[in-house]
Structures are given as C-alpha cells and as structure tokens.
Design a protein around this motif. Structure first.
Motif, PDB file in Angstrom:
ATOM      1  N   LEU A  43     -55.606   0.519 -81.127  1.00  0.00           N
ATOM      2  CA  LEU A  43     -55.950   0.388 -79.707  1.00  0.00           C
ATOM      3  C   LEU A  43     -54.782   0.832 -78.830  1.00  0.00           C
ATOM      4  N   ILE A  44     -53.547   0.500 -79.261  1.00  0.00           N
ATOM      5  CA  ILE A  44     -52.365   0.849 -78.487  1.00  0.00           C
ATOM      6  C   ILE A  44     -52.219   2.364 -78.350  1.00  0.00           C
ATOM      7  N   GLU A  45     -52.638   3.091 -79.385  1.00  0.00           N
ATOM      8  CA  GLU A  45     -52.528   4.556 -79.340  1.00  0.00           C
ATOM      9  C   GLU A  45     -53.338   5.162 -78.197  1.00  0.00           C
ATOM     10  N   ASN A  46     -54.372   4.463 -77.743  1.00  0.00           N
ATOM     11  CA  ASN A  46     -55.232   4.967 -76.669  1.00  0.00           C
ATOM     12  C   ASN A  46     -54.877   4.390 -75.290  1.00  0.00           C
ATOM     13  N   VAL A  47     -53.785   3.626 -75.237  1.00  0.00           N
ATOM     14  CA  VAL A  47     -53.362   3.009 -73.968  1.00  0.00           C
ATOM     15  C   VAL A  47     -52.020   3.598 -73.554  1.00  0.00           C
ATOM     16  N   GLN A  48     -51.943   4.095 -72.339  1.00  0.00           N
ATOM     17  CA  GLN A  48     -50.703   4.713 -71.868  1.00  0.00           C
ATOM     18  C   GLN A  48     -49.668   3.680 -71.429  1.00  0.00           C
ATOM     19  N   VAL A  49     -50.080   2.684 -70.633  1.00  0.00           N
ATOM     20  CA  VAL A  49     -49.143   1.694 -70.105  1.00  0.00           C
ATOM     21  C   VAL A  49     -49.726   0.296 -70.269  1.00  0.00           C
ATOM     22  N   VAL A  50     -48.910  -0.613 -70.799  1.00  0.00           N
ATOM     23  CA  VAL A  50     -49.276  -2.025 -70.884  1.00  0.00           C
ATOM     24  C   VAL A  50     -48.196  -2.810 -70.154  1.00  0.00           C
ATOM     25  N   THR A  51     -48.580  -3.509 -69.091  1.00  0.00           N
ATOM     26  CA  THR A  51     -47.600  -4.224 -68.261  1.00  0.00           C
ATOM     27  C   THR A  51     -47.915  -5.713 -68.239  1.00  0.00           C
ATOM     28  N   ASN A  52     -46.884  -6.506 -68.399  1.00  0.00           N
ATOM     29  CA  ASN A  52     -47.014  -7.965 -68.316  1.00  0.00           C
ATOM     30  C   ASN A  52     -46.118  -8.463 -67.186  1.00  0.00           C
ATOM     31  N   THR A  53     -46.657  -8.531 -65.985  1.00  0.00           N
ATOM     32  CA  THR A  53     -45.878  -9.025 -64.846  1.00  0.00           C
ATOM     33  C   THR A  53     -45.781 -10.544 -64.923  1.00  0.00           C
ATOM     34  N   LEU A  54     -44.591 -11.063 -64.649  1.00  0.00           N
ATOM     35  CA  LEU A  54     -44.354 -12.503 -64.736  1.00  0.00           C
ATOM     36  C   LEU A  54     -44.570 -13.211 -63.408  1.00  0.00           C
ATOM     37  N   GLU A  55     -44.612 -12.459 -62.315  1.00  0.00           N
ATOM     38  CA  GLU A  55     -44.729 -13.073 -60.994  1.00  0.00           C
ATOM     39  C   GLU A  55     -45.704 -12.297 -60.113  1.00  0.00           C
ATOM     40  N   ASP A  56     -46.206 -12.976 -59.094  1.00  0.00           N
ATOM     41  CA  ASP A  56     -47.021 -12.366 -58.050  1.00  0.00           C
ATOM     42  C   ASP A  56     -46.360 -12.626 -56.705  1.00  0.00           C
ATOM     43  N   TYR A  57     -46.503 -11.675 -55.793  1.00  0.00           N
ATOM     44  CA  TYR A  57     -46.074 -11.920 -54.414  1.00  0.00           C
ATOM     45  C   TYR A  57     -47.280 -12.436 -53.635  1.00  0.00           C
ATOM     46  N   ILE A  58     -47.112 -13.571 -52.943  1.00  0.00           N
ATOM     47  CA  ILE A  58     -48.191 -14.176 -52.171  1.00  0.00           C
ATOM     48  C   ILE A  58     -47.887 -13.976 -50.681  1.00  0.00           C
ATOM     49  N   PRO A  59     -48.712 -13.220 -49.952  1.00  0.00           N
ATOM     50  CA  PRO A  59     -48.473 -13.006 -48.517  1.00  0.00           C
ATOM     51  C   PRO A  59     -48.583 -14.310 -47.725  1.00  0.00           C
ATOM     52  N   PRO A  60     -47.913 -14.393 -46.582  1.00  0.00           N
ATOM     53  CA  PRO A  60     -47.912 -15.649 -45.810  1.00  0.00           C
ATOM     54  C   PRO A  60     -49.281 -16.067 -45.299  1.00  0.00           C
ATOM     55  N   ASP A  61     -50.186 -15.127 -45.076  1.00  0.00           N
ATOM     56  CA  ASP A  61     -51.495 -15.484 -44.531  1.00  0.00           C
ATOM     57  C   ASP A  61     -52.393 -16.179 -45.552  1.00  0.00           C
ATOM     58  N   LEU A  62     -51.979 -16.217 -46.819  1.00  0.00           N
ATOM     59  CA  LEU A  62     -52.767 -16.886 -47.860  1.00  0.00           C
ATOM     60  C   LEU A  62     -52.290 -18.312 -48.124  1.00  0.00           C
ATOM     61  N   ILE A  63     -51.249 -18.749 -47.410  1.00  0.00           N
ATOM     62  CA  ILE A  63     -50.703 -20.097 -47.606  1.00  0.00           C
ATOM     63  C   ILE A  63     -50.837 -20.882 -46.302  1.00  0.00           C
ATOM     64  N   ASP A  64     -51.409 -22.067 -46.387  1.00  0.00           N
ATOM     65  CA  ASP A  64     -51.615 -22.886 -45.191  1.00  0.00           C
ATOM     66  C   ASP A  64     -50.392 -23.734 -44.855  1.00  0.00           C
ATOM     67  N   ILE A  65     -49.843 -24.406 -45.858  1.00  0.00           N
ATOM     68  CA  ILE A  65     -48.702 -25.298 -45.624  1.00  0.00           C
ATOM     69  C   ILE A  65     -47.705 -25.179 -46.773  1.00  0.00           C
ATOM     70  N   PHE A  66     -46.423 -25.134 -46.424  1.00  0.00           N
ATOM     71  CA  PHE A  66     -45.347 -25.252 -47.411  1.00  0.00           C
ATOM     72  C   PHE A  66     -44.882 -26.706 -47.417  1.00  0.00           C
ATOM     73  N   ILE A  67     -44.951 -27.329 -48.583  1.00  0.00           N
ATOM     74  CA  ILE A  67     -44.484 -28.710 -48.735  1.00  0.00           C
ATOM     75  C   ILE A  67     -43.060 -28.663 -49.276  1.00  0.00           C
ATOM     76  N   THR A  68     -42.090 -29.081 -48.484  1.00  0.00           N
ATOM     77  CA  THR A  68     -40.687 -29.057 -48.890  1.00  0.00           C
ATOM     78  C   THR A  68     -40.133 -30.480 -48.899  1.00  0.00           C
ATOM     79  N   ASN A  69     -38.901 -30.624 -49.356  1.00  0.00           N
ATOM     80  CA  ASN A  69     -38.267 -31.941 -49.383  1.00  0.00           C
ATOM     81  C   ASN A  69     -37.820 -32.408 -48.002  1.00  0.00           C
ATOM     82  N   ILE A  70     -37.981 -31.574 -46.971  1.00  0.00           N
ATOM     83  CA  ILE A  70     -37.653 -32.003 -45.606  1.00  0.00           C
ATOM     84  C   ILE A  70     -38.900 -32.024 -44.713  1.00  0.00           C
ATOM     85  N   GLY A  71     -40.079 -31.827 -45.299  1.00  0.00           N
ATOM     86  CA  GLY A  71     -41.316 -31.888 -44.517  1.00  0.00           C
ATOM     87  C   GLY A  71     -42.271 -30.764 -44.852  1.00  0.00           C
ATOM     88  N   GLY A  72     -43.401 -30.765 -44.161  1.00  0.00           N
ATOM     89  CA  GLY A  72     -44.391 -29.713 -44.345  1.00  0.00           C
ATOM     90  C   GLY A  72     -44.377 -28.743 -43.183  1.00  0.00           C
TER      91      GLY A  72
END
Length: 362
Positions: free
Chosen positions: A311-340
């Motif tokens: 199967l690998i012979e027929n695949v050009q690129v295999v990527t395993n990303t460890l993180e995603d970037y989340i834009p600010p408009d997709l988050i309602d509240i950040f809960i931190t140790n000094i407040g929300g």
C-alpha cells in the motif's frame, strides 16, 4: 560584550542538558517544560556575571534564543524566558521610579538656597549605589513566584467549575492528554453530576485516552470513549466542548491536539460552546502568522504501518501532524488560572505579563 563572552562555559553547561531533553522529547508535559526552563533561568542568573540589569537582560535573551533555535516549534520555553525578562524589567523600572521620586523633592526644596556644587553633592547622596546582590535576590524571588504559579496552575483553573458546568450535562473533550482538563473534570464532580465523552485520539494518544477514561471512572464520573469519527454524530447531545491547549497566541488562537480542529468545527455547526483550558504560562505574545511552521509532525508509521509495504508503494506522502491550530472565532472562553476570558481579550492579558520589546529575542 560579544555573544561568546555573554554565554560563558558555566551557562552552556546548564543549558545543554535541557536542550538535549527537549530534542529527545524527554520533557513531554507542558508544565514540566515550563518549570524546567524557569529553574534553568534562575540558575543562569545566579552563576552569570553582570553588573547592571541591562547586561542581565542581554544574557537571558541570548539563553532564550539558544533554546528557541534548538526547538523552534515549542512555544512554552519562549514564554517563560519572556516572563522572566518582564520580571527583570519591572524590578528595574520600580527601582528607577523610587530614585526619581525621592530626588526631585529634595532638589526643588533647596534649589534656591544652594550652590551648584552643593546640588551635585545632593545628587550623589540621593542616588543609591547599585546593589547587584539585592537585585539578584529580588529577581530570584520573582522567579520563585512564577514557579509557584506554574506548579499550582490547576488549582486556579478548578475554582471556576461551579459557574461553567451544569447538572446532568454531557461534556465532550478531544484532549485526553491534558492534565488540566483531567483535574478540572475531577474537581467538577464534587459539585456536579455529568457525563463525559472522550475521543480516542487515533493514532497518537490512544493509550492516554484509555488512561484518561480510567481516571474519570475511578472518580465515579460516567465516561464514554468514542471514535474520532463520531464527533459530529454526538455533538447535538453535547452541552459543552472542553479542550486543552499547548499554546495560546495573542490573537486568541491556540495550538491543540491533532483532531481538535474538526471537533470545534462540529461544535460551531451545532452552536455548542467551546471552552479552552490554559494556564497563564501558555499565553504567548506572538502571533501565528506562519501557521504551518508551528505544527509539529510525528511518526508517520502510526498512520500507515510500514508492514503494509504494498500500500505504501502507491502513496506519495504520509503525514502525521501532532497539533492543530484553532482560530479564535472557534473558542468561546479561555479558562485560565486567573479567570475566564473571551478570545478577543487575550491580547490584554498578554500585555499585562510581557514587554513588547521582548517579543523578538534576537
């Protein structure tokens, strides 16, 4: 003073083991990384030779630059370096303000009755000699307070649970590797009854997902492990999505686990609130202008096993990303140790904890 003279062999002997641990992923947990960098900088300040705050600032900036170049995708070390620079600059400004506030009163009262020679003598008396040892101890105390803040970050986050979670609510978390989210939910159980859906986070965090579910079950929390692909199907029943973060940027965007992006997109489609849990030390003054450069890539063999060579012979690129970037408009509240805080307010918190002149360490 050149860079070679600033970073002495003694300082290099302190930095090298930390860089080695970062590169080998022997420091995995975000809190451990933050504490290690903070303790390293305290040692650097104690062994380095400096006669004024500006020289110390230059040393810390150089150390931060060395760490950043060794692991540019890790945001937290740079955050801690900038927090320490903030401490140094704040102490320096406070010292200068004390000197300036005392002297003008003395000079104005006696300006009409003294000679120029006498005024020069007063200036000498009014300005105390720089006490490097005193400043060293004050800065060390500031870093100790920073270490305490990082060590007790979960306690500050847990204080907000009563207002955020309701009885018999269904919660979903796609970040089972987050220690802060785990403590948050366990603490919430003492005041509320709820159900938690946990995504399995294939292929990188399956074992952590099982551990996360087991810990919640041990605290009598009804927990269900679900495949990543079912996020959209269950979202209509979910009251809130709670995610952990790896870094939070000044624009209100953040880095989180791979796969989180699709979950919060589903939440937006169903108008389900998204809460991001983040300690203050994860907030960065940087902006994610080049998002692709921030994403770390892991072992592609976890996505497509090397045993499947046909199967690998027929695949050009295999990527395993460890993180995603989340834009600010997709988050309602950040809960931190000094407040929300709303994502649009993160820049204000950043300004309260960092100096603009330290955004770039080089």
């Amino acid at each position: 003073m050149t860079s070679k003279q600033i970073i002495t062999p003694e300082i290099h002997s302190l930095i090298d083991p930390v860089i080695s641990n970062l590169k080998r992923h022997q420091l995995i947990e975000d809190k451990d990384v933050a504490l290690t960098i903070a303790k390293l900088l305290m040692k650097v300040i104690s062994v380095s030779k400096w006669s004024n705050p500006q020289e110390l600032i230059e040393i810390i900036r150089k150390v931060g630059l060395i760490i950043h170049k060794s692991y540019p995708r890790k945001i937290i070390p740079g955050n801690i370096v900038r927090r320490v620079l903030f401490i140094i600059r704040e102490e320096t400004i406070e010292e200068e303000d004390n000197i300036n506030s005392n002297f003008p009163m003395m000079s104005s009262m006696f300006s009409l009755l003294t000679t120029n020679k006498r005024k020069e003598d007063q200036i000498q008396v009014a300005k105390p000699k720089e006490k490097t040892s005193d400043l060293r101890s004050i800065i060390a105390q500031g870093i100790r307070e920073l270490i305490d803040e990082i060590s007790n970050v979960n306690e500050g986050i847990e204080n907000m649970i009563a207002d955020l979670i309701h009885d018999n609510e269904v919660l979903l978390t796609p970040t089972p590797n987050s220690d802060s989210v785990l403590h948050f939910l366990i603490k919430a159980k003492t005041k509320r009854n709820f159900t938690v859906l946990v995504t399995e986070n294939y292929p990188n965090d399956i074992e952590k997902s099982h551990y996360f579910v087991k810990k919640l079950a041990e605290h009598k929390i009804e927990t269900i492990l679900i495949p990543d692909s079912t996020s959209y199907a269950v979202m209509s029943r979910v009251g809130k999505v709670i995610i952990g973060t790896n870094a939070v940027f000044a624009n209100g965007g953040c880095l989180s686990n791979s796969g989180v992006s699709q979950v919060v997109e589903c939440a937006k489609e169903h108008k389900t609130p998204v809460f991001a849990v983040a300690g203050l030390y994860k907030l960065s003054p940087l902006y994610p202008f080049t998002k692709d450069d921030l994403i770390e890539v892991g072992n592609s063999g976890k996505v497509l096993n090397y045993d499947d060579y046909k199967l690998i012979e027929n695949v050009q690129v295999v990527t395993n990303t460890l993180e995603d970037y989340i834009p600010p408009d997709l988050i309602d509240i950040f809960i931190t140790n000094i407040g929300g805080f709303a994502s649009t307010f993160i820049y204000r918190i950043v300004l309260d904890n960092y100096k603009v002149e330290d955004n770039k360490l080089d």
